[in-house]
Design a protein around this motif. Sequence first.
Motif, PDB file in Angstrom:
ATOM      1  N   SER A 149      24.271  84.477  65.535  1.00  0.00           N
ATOM      2  CA  SER A 149      22.994  83.741  65.578  1.00  0.00           C
ATOM      3  C   SER A 149      22.690  83.167  64.200  1.00  0.00           C
ATOM      4  CB  SER A 149      21.804  84.649  65.930  1.00  0.00           C
ATOM      5  OG  SER A 149      22.024  85.362  67.090  1.00  0.00           O
ATOM      6  N   ALA A 150      22.865  84.011  63.177  1.00  0.00           N
ATOM      7  CA  ALA A 150      22.569  83.565  61.813  1.00  0.00           C
ATOM      8  C   ALA A 150      23.536  82.451  61.399  1.00  0.00           C
ATOM      9  CB  ALA A 150      22.654  84.748  60.847  1.00  0.00           C
ATOM     10  N   LEU A 151      24.813  82.621  61.728  1.00  0.00           N
ATOM     11  CA  LEU A 151      25.822  81.614  61.387  1.00  0.00           C
ATOM     12  C   LEU A 151      25.494  80.267  62.036  1.00  0.00           C
ATOM     13  CD1 LEU A 151      28.966  81.309  60.330  1.00  0.00           C
ATOM     14  CD2 LEU A 151      29.475  81.537  62.744  1.00  0.00           C
ATOM     15  N   MET A 152      25.105  80.315  63.322  1.00  0.00           N
ATOM     16  CA  MET A 152      24.852  79.068  64.053  1.00  0.00           C
ATOM     17  C   MET A 152      23.492  78.477  63.712  1.00  0.00           C
ATOM     18  SD  MET A 152      26.503  79.214  67.816  1.00  0.00           S
ATOM     19  CE  MET A 152      25.223  80.130  68.599  1.00  0.00           C
ATOM     20  N   GLY A 153      22.534  79.354  63.356  1.00  0.00           N
ATOM     21  CA  GLY A 153      21.189  78.869  63.097  1.00  0.00           C
ATOM     22  C   GLY A 153      20.329  78.872  64.348  1.00  0.00           C
ATOM     23  N   VAL A 154      20.482  79.929  65.176  1.00  0.00           N
ATOM     24  CA  VAL A 154      19.599  80.091  66.347  1.00  0.00           C
ATOM     25  C   VAL A 154      18.853  81.420  66.192  1.00  0.00           C
ATOM     26  CG1 VAL A 154      21.125  78.743  67.838  1.00  0.00           C
ATOM     27  CG2 VAL A 154      21.353  81.236  67.812  1.00  0.00           C
ATOM     28  N   PRO A 155      17.718  81.571  66.868  1.00  0.00           N
ATOM     29  CA  PRO A 155      16.932  82.802  66.684  1.00  0.00           C
ATOM     30  C   PRO A 155      17.720  84.055  67.105  1.00  0.00           C
ATOM     31  CG  PRO A 155      15.715  81.179  67.998  1.00  0.00           C
ATOM     32  CD  PRO A 155      17.088  80.642  67.825  1.00  0.00           C
ATOM     33  N   TYR A 156      17.500  85.129  66.340  1.00  0.00           N
ATOM     34  CA  TYR A 156      18.149  86.406  66.695  1.00  0.00           C
ATOM     35  C   TYR A 156      17.889  86.793  68.152  1.00  0.00           C
ATOM     36  CZ  TYR A 156      19.036  87.822  61.802  1.00  0.00           C
ATOM     37  OH  TYR A 156      19.493  87.917  60.522  1.00  0.00           O
ATOM     38  N   GLU A 157      16.651  86.462  68.624  1.00  0.00           N
ATOM     39  CA  GLU A 157      16.267  86.900  69.977  1.00  0.00           C
ATOM     40  C   GLU A 157      17.203  86.342  71.052  1.00  0.00           C
ATOM     41  OE1 GLU A 157      14.143  86.653  67.102  1.00  0.00           O
ATOM     42  OE2 GLU A 157      13.194  84.999  68.169  1.00  0.00           O
ATOM     43  N   ASP A 158      17.917  85.257  70.727  1.00  0.00           N
ATOM     44  CA  ASP A 158      18.804  84.654  71.734  1.00  0.00           C
ATOM     45  C   ASP A 158      20.109  85.432  71.882  1.00  0.00           C
ATOM     46  OD1 ASP A 158      16.897  82.731  71.768  1.00  0.00           O
ATOM     47  OD2 ASP A 158      18.201  81.054  71.234  1.00  0.00           O
ATOM     48  N   HIS A 159      20.353  86.395  70.975  1.00  0.00           N
ATOM     49  CA  HIS A 159      21.706  86.956  70.904  1.00  0.00           C
ATOM     50  C   HIS A 159      22.132  87.634  72.208  1.00  0.00           C
ATOM     51  CE1 HIS A 159      19.872  90.909  70.014  1.00  0.00           C
ATOM     52  NE2 HIS A 159      20.996  91.382  70.499  1.00  0.00           N
ATOM     53  N   ALA A 160      21.182  88.325  72.862  1.00  0.00           N
ATOM     54  CA  ALA A 160      21.575  89.062  74.067  1.00  0.00           C
ATOM     55  C   ALA A 160      22.004  88.082  75.158  1.00  0.00           C
ATOM     56  CB  ALA A 160      20.421  89.922  74.554  1.00  0.00           C
ATOM     57  N   PHE A 161      21.256  86.963  75.252  1.00  0.00           N
ATOM     58  CA  PHE A 161      21.562  85.944  76.260  1.00  0.00           C
ATOM     59  C   PHE A 161      22.966  85.381  76.056  1.00  0.00           C
ATOM     60  CE2 PHE A 161      21.553  81.278  76.937  1.00  0.00           C
ATOM     61  CZ  PHE A 161      21.504  81.266  78.318  1.00  0.00           C
ATOM     62  N   PHE A 162      23.264  84.906  74.812  1.00  0.00           N
ATOM     63  CA  PHE A 162      24.565  84.243  74.678  1.00  0.00           C
ATOM     64  C   PHE A 162      25.710  85.237  74.567  1.00  0.00           C
ATOM     65  CE2 PHE A 162      23.182  83.731  70.111  1.00  0.00           C
ATOM     66  CZ  PHE A 162      24.194  84.474  69.520  1.00  0.00           C
ATOM     67  N   ALA A 231      30.972  76.833  70.787  1.00  0.00           N
ATOM     68  CA  ALA A 231      31.165  77.828  71.853  1.00  0.00           C
ATOM     69  C   ALA A 231      32.426  78.655  71.589  1.00  0.00           C
ATOM     70  CB  ALA A 231      31.265  77.128  73.212  1.00  0.00           C
ATOM     71  N   GLY A 232      33.457  77.994  71.099  1.00  0.00           N
ATOM     72  CA  GLY A 232      34.717  78.688  70.796  1.00  0.00           C
ATOM     73  C   GLY A 232      34.536  79.715  69.688  1.00  0.00           C
ATOM     74  N   ILE A 233      33.798  79.339  68.662  1.00  0.00           N
ATOM     75  CA  ILE A 233      33.559  80.275  67.563  1.00  0.00           C
ATOM     76  C   ILE A 233      32.767  81.476  68.077  1.00  0.00           C
ATOM     77  CG2 ILE A 233      32.170  80.525  65.441  1.00  0.00           C
ATOM     78  CD1 ILE A 233      33.199  77.654  64.734  1.00  0.00           C
ATOM     79  N   LEU A 234      31.810  81.165  68.952  1.00  0.00           N
ATOM     80  CA  LEU A 234      30.991  82.253  69.492  1.00  0.00           C
ATOM     81  C   LEU A 234      31.836  83.259  70.284  1.00  0.00           C
ATOM     82  CD1 LEU A 234      27.573  81.391  70.969  1.00  0.00           C
ATOM     83  CD2 LEU A 234      28.851  83.350  71.745  1.00  0.00           C
ATOM     84  N   VAL A 235      32.657  82.776  71.181  1.00  0.00           N
ATOM     85  CA  VAL A 235      33.412  83.730  72.007  1.00  0.00           C
ATOM     86  C   VAL A 235      34.544  84.381  71.212  1.00  0.00           C
ATOM     87  CG1 VAL A 235      32.816  82.655  74.210  1.00  0.00           C
ATOM     88  CG2 VAL A 235      34.931  82.015  73.110  1.00  0.00           C
ATOM     89  N   ALA A 236      35.168  83.611  70.296  1.00  0.00           N
ATOM     90  CA  ALA A 236      36.260  84.204  69.502  1.00  0.00           C
ATOM     91  C   ALA A 236      35.703  85.244  68.536  1.00  0.00           C
ATOM     92  CB  ALA A 236      37.008  83.119  68.727  1.00  0.00           C
ATOM     93  N   GLY A 237      34.501  84.994  68.047  1.00  0.00           N
ATOM     94  CA  GLY A 237      33.944  85.862  67.003  1.00  0.00           C
ATOM     95  C   GLY A 237      33.205  87.067  67.528  1.00  0.00           C
ATOM     96  N   HIS A 238      32.864  87.084  68.805  1.00  0.00           N
ATOM     97  CA  HIS A 238      32.056  88.191  69.300  1.00  0.00           C
ATOM     98  C   HIS A 238      32.893  89.375  69.754  1.00  0.00           C
ATOM     99  CE1 HIS A 238      29.263  90.336  72.111  1.00  0.00           C
ATOM    100  NE2 HIS A 238      28.686  90.416  70.935  1.00  0.00           N
ATOM    101  N   GLU A 239      33.689  89.189  70.821  1.00  0.00           N
ATOM    102  CA  GLU A 239      34.363  90.345  71.437  1.00  0.00           C
ATOM    103  C   GLU A 239      35.310  91.058  70.472  1.00  0.00           C
ATOM    104  OE1 GLU A 239      33.455  91.566  74.186  1.00  0.00           O
ATOM    105  OE2 GLU A 239      32.176  89.877  74.700  1.00  0.00           O
ATOM    106  N   SER A 240      36.012  90.283  69.657  1.00  0.00           N
ATOM    107  CA  SER A 240      36.988  90.898  68.748  1.00  0.00           C
ATOM    108  C   SER A 240      36.271  91.828  67.769  1.00  0.00           C
ATOM    109  CB  SER A 240      37.764  89.825  67.996  1.00  0.00           C
ATOM    110  OG  SER A 240      36.867  88.857  67.510  1.00  0.00           O
ATOM    111  N   THR A 241      35.120  91.414  67.293  1.00  0.00           N
ATOM    112  CA  THR A 241      34.409  92.226  66.298  1.00  0.00           C
ATOM    113  C   THR A 241      33.773  93.452  66.960  1.00  0.00           C
ATOM    114  OG1 THR A 241      33.946  90.100  65.254  1.00  0.00           O
ATOM    115  CG2 THR A 241      32.882  92.027  64.297  1.00  0.00           C
ATOM    116  N   VAL A 242      33.234  93.258  68.161  1.00  0.00           N
ATOM    117  CA  VAL A 242      32.683  94.403  68.915  1.00  0.00           C
ATOM    118  C   VAL A 242      33.769  95.479  69.040  1.00  0.00           C
ATOM    119  CG1 VAL A 242      31.843  95.190  71.176  1.00  0.00           C
ATOM    120  CG2 VAL A 242      31.108  92.967  70.289  1.00  0.00           C
TER     121      VAL A 242
END
Length: 400
Positions: A149-162, A231-242
């Motif tokens: 969220s911080a990297l993209m510049g969207v509110p933290y509150e959106d994180h659960a949704f995306f 979108a690619g950065i979001l999906v590539a960057g999320h699951e791998s780090t989790v």
Amino acid sequence: MSGQSLPTLPMWRVNHIEPSPEMLALRANGPIHRVRFPSGHEGWWVTGYEEAKAVLSDAAFRPSGMPAAAFTPATVILGSPGWLGSHEGSEHARLRTIVAPAFSNRRVKLLAQQIEAIAAQLFETLAAQPQPADLRHYLSFPLPAMVISALMGVPYEDHAFFAELSDEVMTHQHESGPRSAALLAWEELRTYIRGKMRGKRQDPGDNLLTDLLAAVDQGKATEEEAIGLAAGILVAGHESTVAQIEFGLLAMFRHPQQRERLVGDPSLVDKAVEEILRMYPPGAGWDGIMRYPRTDVTIAGVHIPAESKVLVGLPATSFDPRHFDDPEIFDIGRAEKPHLAFSYGPHYCLGEALARLELKVVFGSIFQRFPRLRLAVAPEELKLRKEIITGGFEEFPVLW
Ligand code: HEM
């Protein structure tokens, strides 16, 4: 070739994290092996460190997102505009240049303080829960999403949704499984990003979506490509780090002396993170990234025909004794030698600096905040997420 007796993937890790004995035995026989993939196709698995680098830097190989038609059922993200794994050569370089500033040293440093604040906030939320609590729910899943969220510049509150959409997209991306839900999620994610990116015209900032909007305005990318990049950065960057947070914690639980060493000398955190990435990288038993040679190639004396499936076994290369001394020992003080957890060559992980920083923040402070942190169940009771290529767990119940 009958193929019946070929070594077959997946080769599951022991207790979810220890290297598969079959993989170790196979690796000891040589650097490149003929194998059968979960899809039923035959191909090659590269387990040698130098041989993997040779494949990853050889322009004769197409990247993971450009398989021959015979290997792809209905695809979700492969081939989608802006998906970096489906571009090569100068097109790929053009797209990577557009997003590179978001991962510059300056931007990553700007994110450092936010990552520490995010981790501290999540630690306190976890601490407030009745025990046992699910660390996945309170830490490993939200942390990388909030950082994105911080990297993209969207509110933290959106994180659960995306992050839920990202999870859906990445589920069943490998060689089996239904894909229609993933396709819907991918479309929804793109719609969300389109809206947020257009919003940056009124509300610009030092963030990825503002950079992408500027690139569209300057004619460096189409809007569809810019959305696909985000979108690619979001999906590539999320699951791998989790998954890496979860596998890293398991590694530390399994090696209490190494954990004590880290707690006693926090300056070891950089090396500890590298050792976690080397020995316990994300993965659900498929272990590696695909490449497809467009011509016949010979690597380490092995002839590989054009259009074969070649799986570069990144985790297996960490056990190559020609590169690492005593590779099967988990040693957080190990003299640093590069590993391939983030791949190599033109497609190496774009977010590696950010991922390292996230892991450094977590492993540099979690055992201070929760000195008695431990699993609430036996490791073998954890349910591995086998349907997602990076692995990770359904739940990660802990006590502290
Ligand atoms: C511990 C966490 C991570 C690991 C182990 C990891 C690993 C990888 C690997 C193995 C690749 C494949 C490269 C190839 O096909 O050769 C990759 C690509 C990529 N990663 Fe990561 N990654 C991590 C975190 C991140 C983060 C935090 C981001 C961004 C926020 C990110 C963004 C990307 C992107 C955009 C690509 C595609 C690069 C390209 O094809 O040019 N990753 N990563």
